[in-house]
Design a protein around this motif. Structure first.
Motif, PDB file in Angstrom:
ATOM      1  N   ALA A  16     -35.474  31.162 -87.878  1.00  9.90           N
ATOM      2  CA  ALA A  16     -34.640  31.313 -89.066  1.00  9.90           C
ATOM      3  C   ALA A  16     -33.794  32.579 -88.977  1.00  9.90           C
ATOM      4  O   ALA A  16     -32.598  32.568 -89.308  1.00  9.90           O
ATOM      5  CB  ALA A  16     -35.519  31.351 -90.321  1.00  9.90           C
ATOM      6  N   ALA A  17     -34.388  33.662 -88.508  1.00  6.33           N
ATOM      7  CA  ALA A  17     -33.653  34.926 -88.372  1.00  6.33           C
ATOM      8  C   ALA A  17     -32.524  34.780 -87.370  1.00  6.33           C
ATOM      9  O   ALA A  17     -31.404  35.245 -87.621  1.00  6.33           O
ATOM     10  CB  ALA A  17     -34.606  36.048 -87.966  1.00  6.33           C
ATOM     11  N   GLU A  18     -32.799  34.134 -86.246  1.00  3.31           N
ATOM     12  CA  GLU A  18     -31.747  33.934 -85.256  1.00  3.31           C
ATOM     13  C   GLU A  18     -30.582  33.147 -85.867  1.00  3.31           C
ATOM     14  O   GLU A  18     -29.427  33.502 -85.683  1.00  3.31           O
ATOM     15  CB  GLU A  18     -32.299  33.199 -84.029  1.00  3.31           C
ATOM     16  CG  GLU A  18     -31.255  32.993 -82.952  1.00  3.31           C
ATOM     17  CD  GLU A  18     -31.809  32.324 -81.707  1.00  3.31           C
ATOM     18  OE1 GLU A  18     -31.070  31.542 -81.092  1.00  3.31           O
ATOM     19  OE2 GLU A  18     -32.969  32.589 -81.336  1.00  3.31           O
ATOM     20  N   ALA A  35     -36.116  33.986 -95.205  1.00  6.41           N
ATOM     21  CA  ALA A  35     -37.332  33.375 -95.750  1.00  6.41           C
ATOM     22  C   ALA A  35     -37.059  31.957 -96.246  1.00  6.41           C
ATOM     23  O   ALA A  35     -37.845  31.044 -95.986  1.00  6.41           O
ATOM     24  CB  ALA A  35     -37.895  34.237 -96.879  1.00  6.41           C
ATOM     25  N   ALA A  36     -35.947  31.776 -96.910  1.00  6.82           N
ATOM     26  CA  ALA A  36     -35.592  30.435 -97.399  1.00  6.82           C
ATOM     27  C   ALA A  36     -35.399  29.481 -96.223  1.00  6.82           C
ATOM     28  O   ALA A  36     -35.863  28.336 -96.265  1.00  6.82           O
ATOM     29  CB  ALA A  36     -34.340  30.507 -98.262  1.00  6.82           C
ATOM     30  N   GLU A  37     -34.726  29.934 -95.185  1.00  7.39           N
ATOM     31  CA  GLU A  37     -34.507  29.096 -93.994  1.00  7.39           C
ATOM     32  C   GLU A  37     -35.836  28.754 -93.317  1.00  7.39           C
ATOM     33  O   GLU A  37     -36.014  27.643 -92.818  1.00  7.39           O
ATOM     34  CB  GLU A  37     -33.577  29.821 -93.019  1.00  7.39           C
ATOM     35  CG  GLU A  37     -33.241  29.044 -91.782  1.00  7.39           C
ATOM     36  CD  GLU A  37     -32.388  27.810 -92.029  1.00  7.39           C
ATOM     37  OE1 GLU A  37     -32.561  26.839 -91.274  1.00  7.39           O
ATOM     38  OE2 GLU A  37     -31.555  27.807 -92.960  1.00  7.39           O
ATOM     39  N   ALA A  38     -36.773  29.704 -93.309  1.00 12.05           N
ATOM     40  CA  ALA A  38     -38.092  29.485 -92.696  1.00 12.05           C
ATOM     41  C   ALA A  38     -39.042  28.753 -93.642  1.00 12.05           C
ATOM     42  O   ALA A  38     -40.141  28.376 -93.236  1.00 12.05           O
ATOM     43  CB  ALA A  38     -38.698  30.815 -92.271  1.00 12.05           C
ATOM     44  N   ASP A  39     -38.632  28.599 -94.885  1.00  9.59           N
ATOM     45  CA  ASP A  39     -39.432  27.937 -95.920  1.00  9.59           C
ATOM     46  C   ASP A  39     -40.763  28.655 -96.146  1.00  9.59           C
ATOM     47  O   ASP A  39     -41.842  28.057 -96.141  1.00  9.59           O
ATOM     48  CB  ASP A  39     -39.659  26.464 -95.567  1.00  9.59           C
ATOM     49  CG  ASP A  39     -40.135  25.651 -96.774  1.00  9.59           C
ATOM     50  OD1 ASP A  39     -39.808  26.031 -97.918  1.00  9.59           O
ATOM     51  OD2 ASP A  39     -40.851  24.643 -96.555  1.00  9.59           O
ATOM     52  N   ILE A  40     -40.631  29.979 -96.319  1.00 13.55           N
ATOM     53  CA  ILE A  40     -41.798  30.824 -96.598  1.00 13.55           C
ATOM     54  C   ILE A  40     -41.413  31.830 -97.672  1.00 13.55           C
ATOM     55  O   ILE A  40     -40.229  32.082 -97.904  1.00 13.55           O
ATOM     56  CB  ILE A  40     -42.254  31.588 -95.331  1.00 13.55           C
ATOM     57  CG1 ILE A  40     -41.120  32.487 -94.821  1.00 13.55           C
ATOM     58  CG2 ILE A  40     -42.750  30.644 -94.248  1.00 13.55           C
ATOM     59  CD1 ILE A  40     -41.547  33.529 -93.821  1.00 13.55           C
ATOM     60  N   PRO A  41     -42.407  32.450 -98.317  1.00  9.42           N
ATOM     61  CA  PRO A  41     -42.083  33.542 -99.247  1.00  9.42           C
ATOM     62  C   PRO A  41     -41.578  34.761 -98.456  1.00  9.42           C
ATOM     63  O   PRO A  41     -42.047  35.035 -97.349  1.00  9.42           O
ATOM     64  CB  PRO A  41     -43.420  33.866 -99.913  1.00  9.42           C
ATOM     65  CG  PRO A  41     -44.379  32.810 -99.497  1.00  9.42           C
ATOM     66  CD  PRO A  41     -43.816  32.109 -98.309  1.00  9.42           C
ATOM     67  N   VAL A  42     -40.630  35.481 -99.033  1.00  2.66           N
ATOM     68  CA  VAL A  42     -40.046  36.626 -98.329  1.00  2.66           C
ATOM     69  C   VAL A  42     -41.106  37.666 -97.973  1.00  2.66           C
ATOM     70  O   VAL A  42     -41.030  38.300 -96.918  1.00  2.66           O
ATOM     71  CB  VAL A  42     -38.879  37.245 -99.135  1.00  2.66           C
ATOM     72  CG1 VAL A  42     -39.363  37.986-100.369  1.00  2.66           C
ATOM     73  CG2 VAL A  42     -38.036  38.139 -98.262  1.00  2.66           C
TER      74      VAL A  42
END
Length: 190
Positions: A16-18, A35-42
């Motif tokens: 997601a970061a990349e 975090a949204a792209e990785a579907d996790i809490p920040v």
């Protein structure tokens, strides 16, 4: 099982970061977007990375390793023309670099505000030194160091253009061969 899950979450964060750093840049990217792209809490990002800078470092560090390894391996070869040495050692690393083209672009074009913001200039300086070493092996006359700086700048920008306009592995390989041929034909003409 927990270790596998941890590794999966870490990899999702890195992917997601990349993507976000590539679409934007370091300064514009927000951890909330990653975090949204990785579907996790920040907050979970902080379990794996100290801050946005350390996450950025994790994305681009492998690219820096490619440069150093390529120059060192090519210079360690006992003999051969510049083009032979490149084909035997350097081209292998350039191909790896093009496979990681997004990371390469992030490092070169999108690192303003990080400790890597001088990466392009550093790469050019390393390549300039490498070219000067190669020229001194092959040529008797001395050339103004500006020549090797120009060659290093042009080769670096050529690699970036291949990465920026990447169409396929086959296309990139062909462009790399053509660029290297033009580059080494020019150097051999000296």
């Amino acid at each position: 099982m927990a270790q596998v899950l941890k590794e999966e979450v870490r990899n999702r964060i890195l992917e997601a970061a990349e993507k976000i750093f590539y679409e934007k840049d370091y300064r514009s990217a927000k951890l909330t977007e990653i975090a949204a792209e990785a579907d996790i809490p920040v907050a979970l990002i902080y379990t794996y990375f100290k801050n946005k800078a350390s996450l950025f470092d994790a994305i681009v560090e492998p690219v820096n390793v490619h440069f150093n390894a390529a120059f060192n391996e090519e210079e360690a070869l006992p003999r051969g023309t510049a083009s032979e040495r490149f084909e035997e050692a350097g081209a292998i690393y350039v191909r790896k670099l093009l496979r990681d083209r997004k990371k390469f672009i992030i490092l070169m074009d999108k690192s303003s505000g990080t400790k890597h913001m001088q990466a392009k200039g550093q790469l050019i300086a390393q390549m300039q030194k490498h070219i000067e070493e190669g020229l001194s092996r092959q040529l008797k006359p001395k050339y103004d160091p500006m020549l090797s700086h120009i060659l290093a700048s042009n080769f670096t920008e050529g690699l970036l253009e291949i990465a920026r306009h990447y169409k396929s592995a086959e296309w990139a390989e062909n462009m790399l061969k053509l660029m290297a041929k033009c580059y080494y034909t020019g150097v051999d003409s000296l």
